[in-house]
Design an enzyme around this catalytic site. Structure first.
Site, short mmCIF file in Angstrom:
data_model
loop_
_atom_site.label_atom_id
_atom_site.label_comp_id
_atom_site.label_asym_id
_atom_site.label_seq_id
_atom_site.Cartn_x
_atom_site.Cartn_y
_atom_site.Cartn_z
N ASP A 52 56.42 -30.87 36.81
CA ASP A 52 55.84 -32.18 36.53
C ASP A 52 54.56 -32.01 35.71
OD1 ASP A 52 55.44 -34.86 36.59
OD2 ASP A 52 55.15 -35.03 38.74
N CYS A 107 57.31 -39.46 33.21
CA CYS A 107 58.10 -38.78 34.23
C CYS A 107 59.51 -39.36 34.42
CB CYS A 107 57.37 -38.79 35.56
SG CYS A 107 55.72 -38.08 35.51
N ASP A 163 59.04 -32.09 32.44
CA ASP A 163 59.45 -33.44 32.05
C ASP A 163 58.66 -33.94 30.85
OD1 ASP A 163 57.06 -33.67 33.44
OD2 ASP A 163 57.73 -35.25 34.79
N ASN A 164 57.37 -33.59 30.79
CA ASN A 164 56.52 -33.99 29.68
C ASN A 164 55.30 -33.09 29.65
OD1 ASN A 164 56.25 -36.67 31.84
ND2 ASN A 164 54.48 -35.34 31.56
#
Length: 483
Positions: free
Chosen positions: A40, A80, A277-278
């Protein structure tokens, strides 16, 4: 065009629609197990294998040595829920309906008729389980056979016991059965821990010892590497020190998972994918489609049954819609190319793909939180990248955790003019189009969109972007005509 023109150009849609991919059945080999590990907010600037000489990520670095490291891997949105929906459907979020955060008060949810990766694998005979952060919905669309929550964490929901998530997966990994498994491990680290929220003093959740053997490394503010998109202030360095610690916890989790796979005797027959995710939860990265927000780590280790050279560094451009078809391809599961916006990059890892057909990626970001409406679309082809800020007349909105970060607050309190390669004002007030040569301007500080010498390139990328939106049924394509 990346993701779909190679299929159209070769006139193979009908053929690919009927392809049955069964390499393991043909080879009389067991179908592989699959581990998809999603961190995350793990930006590649805090990853040893991607060049950071201070961060200690030995387990992830070893995975890169044994597998392949992608140098041009892109998330399609720096948020997310939206990003995870792309990973698990092979569809851009403007098509699958997960426009932003899934929380009840945001209420963004994937359309009910979408068939996700865990459902496809379950139908193909896989045991499926998830552990850690979910943050997508509805549950019927992203259905797993098991939810592994038998662990305690530093927060009430166990979310900060990152290595405990790996321990919770042990029984599932070592189960005595002939059925292969798909394990989705989604850590909450290195995302900020909101239990520490105070304006201007937000941390990455690394200050509690959960008793599970997490890494306790003594990073020092003076030794961390400040990336070019952030100001070099004491506050930034303090936050980066905390971030490094959180990333080390994620690395511990990866190491524990590999250990369990080896102890169970299944490591050699397991596809292991690690990604984020990012980008990092810092202004200029997360929630933006600038490079730090969407150019992300991707490490892939194929099962031993596939011939490939370990330690490869691949420059082909891949993106998160490619993850689902790649996993299905490796697993030998039947699928239609028309079901996805992405395509399998197994051949890229094996050196069997045409590099020229992997030189474009697209991005689609619309929301983060529901109050953060700022649709952006992006295309990168080769060294050029075009961003269309569809809502450029609005101030750029801040995610709550980014606004309260001491890095951003210190920039305001110190009256800094520059924030990375752009001014603070330019960060908030963005033009309709941004065009960058990311090869010579990786910090994206020199916007070429209005430069007379680059109008042909701008027009070419605008045409590609509109065609991409039309092909993927992007509702925001109407903005070309009405604004």
């Amino acid at each position: 065009m990346r993701s779909f023109v190679p299929v159209i150009r070769k006139g193979m849609i009908a053929l690919l629609s009927s392809v049955v991919l069964l390499p393991f059945a043909l080879a009389a080999t067991k179908a592989p197990n699959i581990v998809l590990m999603v961190a995350d907010d793990h930006g590649r600037e805090v990853f040893g294998a991607y060049g950071n000489k201070v961060i200690r990520t030995p387990h992830l670095d070893q995975l890169a040595v044994e597998g392949a490291r992608f140098n041009n891997a892109y998330g399609t949105t720096a948020s997310c829920s939206a990003s995870r929906s792309v990973l698990l459907t092979g569809l851009h979020n403007h098509k699958n309906g997960q426009y932003g955060h899934e929380h009840g008060y945001h209420h963004f949810r994937t359309f009910n008729d979408i068939k996700s990766l865990p459902v496809r694998l379950s139908e193909a005979g896989y045991r499926t389980a998830r552990v850690g952060k979910y943050h997508i919905g509805p549950a019927a669309v992203y259905k797993f056979d098991k939810v592994l929550n038998d662990f305690k964490g530093t927060n009430d929901d166990g979310s900060r016991n990152t290595i405990g998530m790996a321990h919770a997966a042990k029984k599932f990994i070592s189960a005595k059965t002939d059925k292969p498994f798909f394990l989705y491990v989604a850590t909450n680290d290195p995302h900020r821990d909101h239990s520490f929220n105070t304006l201007g003093d937000n941390t990455f959740g690394n200050k509690r010892d959960n008793g599970e053997g997490m890494a306790r490394l003594d990073y020092k503010p003076e030794e961390v590497e400040v990336p070019d998109y952030l100001p070099d202030t004491p506050e930034t360095r303090r936050e980066l020190t905390e971030l490094y610690q959180s990333v080390s916890r994620v690395d511990d989790t990866a190491g524990e998972l590999v250990k369990q796979l080896k102890e169970a005797g299944v490591y050699d027959n397991t596809l292991f994918i690690y990604l984020s995710d990012n980008g990092t939860a810092m202004p200029g990265a997360k929630t933006t489609i600038y490079e730090p927000g969407v150019k992300l780590p991707l490490i892939v280790r194929l099962p031993e049954a596939y011939e490939f050279s370990s330690g490869k560094v691949l420059d082909e451009m891949v993106s998160w819609p490619d993850i689902t078809p790649t996993i299905l391809d490796v697993a030998g599961v039947k699928y239609s190319q028309q079901d996805f916006h992405g395509r399998s990059f197994k051949g890229v890892i094996q050196g069997k793909a045409n590099t020229k057909e992997w030189n474009e990626v697209y991005g689609s970001h619309t929301f983060h939180e529901i109050t953060m409406y700022y649709p952006m679309r992006m295309v990168r082809k080769g060294k050029y990248k075009l961003i269309w800020n569809i809502a450029s007349g609005l101030d750029y909105p801040f995610a709550s955790d980014l606004f309260i970060s001491s890095t951003w607050q210190s920039a305001i309190n110190r009256n800094l003019n520059k924030f990375g390669a752009r001014t603070l004002d330019a960060y908030i007030h963005r033009p309709k189009f941004e065009l960058y040569n990311v090869e010579i301007d990786p910090a994206e500080g020199n916007n070429l969109a209005d430069n007379a010498d680059y109008q042909a390139i701008k027009q070419e990328l605008m045409t590609k972007l509109k065609a991409f939106q039309e092909h993927t049924e992007d509702p925001w394509v109407v903005k070309w005509n009405y604004e």
